[in-house]
Design an enzyme around this catalytic site. Structure first.
Site, PDB file in Angstrom:
ATOM      1  N   HIS A 177      -6.804  -6.333  -1.252  1.00 43.87           N
ATOM      2  CA  HIS A 177      -5.902  -5.389  -1.095  1.00 43.87           C
ATOM      3  C   HIS A 177      -4.767  -5.750  -0.064  1.00 43.87           C
ATOM      4  O   HIS A 177      -3.790  -5.271  -0.109  1.00 43.87           O
ATOM      5  CB  HIS A 177      -6.456  -4.020  -0.665  1.00 43.87           C
ATOM      6  CG  HIS A 177      -5.418  -2.806  -0.414  1.00 43.87           C
ATOM      7  ND1 HIS A 177      -4.818  -2.376  -1.530  1.00 43.87           N
ATOM      8  CD2 HIS A 177      -5.321  -2.082   0.486  1.00 43.87           C
ATOM      9  CE1 HIS A 177      -3.885  -1.291  -1.125  1.00 43.87           C
ATOM     10  NE2 HIS A 177      -4.286  -1.206   0.264  1.00 43.87           N
ATOM     11  N   ASP A 212       0.962  -1.253  -0.079  1.00 48.93           N
ATOM     12  CA  ASP A 212       0.122   0.119  -0.014  1.00 48.93           C
ATOM     13  C   ASP A 212       0.881   1.131   0.026  1.00 48.93           C
ATOM     14  O   ASP A 212       1.735   1.329  -0.881  1.00 48.93           O
ATOM     15  CB  ASP A 212      -0.930  -0.081   1.075  1.00 48.93           C
ATOM     16  CG  ASP A 212      -1.970   1.119   1.384  1.00 48.93           C
ATOM     17  OD1 ASP A 212      -2.824   0.942   0.481  1.00 48.93           O
ATOM     18  OD2 ASP A 212      -1.441   2.093   2.082  1.00 48.93           O
TER      19      ASP A 212
END
Length: 327
Positions: free
Chosen positions: A302, A100
């Site tokens: 994610h 991320d």
């Protein structure tokens, strides 16, 4: 071997780090809204493979210091922390692994200081030199005012919404942005409905997936709560510098990633729904000419290293072995 915890002084602030193992240094850089704990499944496998594994709480997060000034969270500051941490740990270089927001920090450190980076691995977010992210002035036009990175720009608004109940927020985003939280085939972006709040698109999950426990949620929430009602102000301030980063990184226009690299993402990762990201992934061999591997994990959302730890660990150990073999 147990994970050890301590504080390290870096660039005038205190960073909490978790550490295990000995050998060449591997730095694990978390993203939003996480902490060192997002790497809980990586410590033992990488340490057992012969590496010194260190995961900091990055500036503004969890047990690390939270500078008050918004301008203290530019990409230059974040790269500076990685450089300072490598040196403070008594090392000459490191392999960087970022997920991320940690991925742009890792890619940028490799871009700016290749002398200190033996190799770089990005999870979820591919490199987008030189500033690594499109600015709000662009994303506002593409996705509207409800796009979460645009919504984050108003001082205090998102901060208060997320800090009101960290455990609930963490359950919602960890499940909602995971492969388990995606009922449709295509990933979707985090968009706030008009007149709504950040949490409206992220309902409270009925149950947690196998890879996430209430103890995990509590571990994240407990450390985040150390900053009280400012629990997410530091992390959100990273986003409030994306526009500023465009100018700060301008001197690096035209540069690519010159060190060995690898990339891992999930086919249900919301980042893949951002305009231009599939093209960036396709262009990885041009951006990073020493690219070793690029992997897409089916059904993964994610939270790459948390949802699919065995596959991510195998890919990392393979990449590290490649670096040892090829210098």
């Amino acid at each position: 071997m147990d994970v050890e915890h301590r504080d390290v002084e870096v660039n005038g602030i205190r960073l909490h780090v978790a550490e295990q193992g000995s050998g060449p240094l591997v730095l694990l850089l978390h993203g939003f809204p996480e902490s060192w704990y997002s790497w809980r499944h990586q410590f033992a496998p990488l340490a057992e493979a012969g590496y010194r594994v260190v995961a900091p709480d990055q500036r503004g997060y969890a047990r690390s210091d939270r500078p008050e000034e918004v301008e203290a969270y530019t990409l230059a500051h974040l790269v500076g922390d990685v450089v300072g941490l490598i040196l403070a740990l008594g090392e000459e270089n490191a392999v960087l692994v970022g997920h991320d927001w940690g991925a742009p920090v890792a890619w940028s450190t490799a871009l700016m200081r290749p002398d200190l980076v033996r190799g770089v691995a990005g999870l979820s977010v591919p490199p987008f030199p030189p500033a690594m992210m499109p600015p709000p002035s662009v994303t506002r036009r593409i996705y509207g005012e409800g796009f979460y990175q645009v919504y984050f720009q108003e001082p205090g608004l998102a901060d208060a919404e997320l800090a009101a109940d960290p455990a609930s927020f963490l359950r919602r985003i960890l499940v909602g942005a995971s492969g388990d939280g995606r009922q449709e085939d295509e990933p979707r972006l985090w968009i706030v409905p008009e007149g709504g709040t950040l949490l409206d698109p992220l309902p409270e999950p009925r149950e947690l997936p196998d890879w996430l426990t209430e103890e995990d949620v509590a571990a994240f929430a407990r450390d985040h709560a150390l900053h009280g009602d400012k629990a997410y102000t530091g992390p959100i301030d990273w986003y409030r510098n994306i526009e500023r980063n465009q100018g700060l990184m301008a001197p690096f226009q035209g540069r690519g990633i010159d060190v060995p690299a690898m990339y891992v993402t999930g086919d249900k990762d919301m980042v893949q729904a951002m305009r231009g990201v599939p093209e960036l992934v396709e262009a990885l061999p041009e951006i990073a000419p020493k690219l070793y591997s690029s992997t897409v994990l089916p059904g993964c959302g994610h939270w790459t290293q948390q949802e699919r730890p065995e596959e991510v660990n195998a890919a990392l150990v393979d990449f590290l072995a490649h670096l040892e073999t090829n210098g």
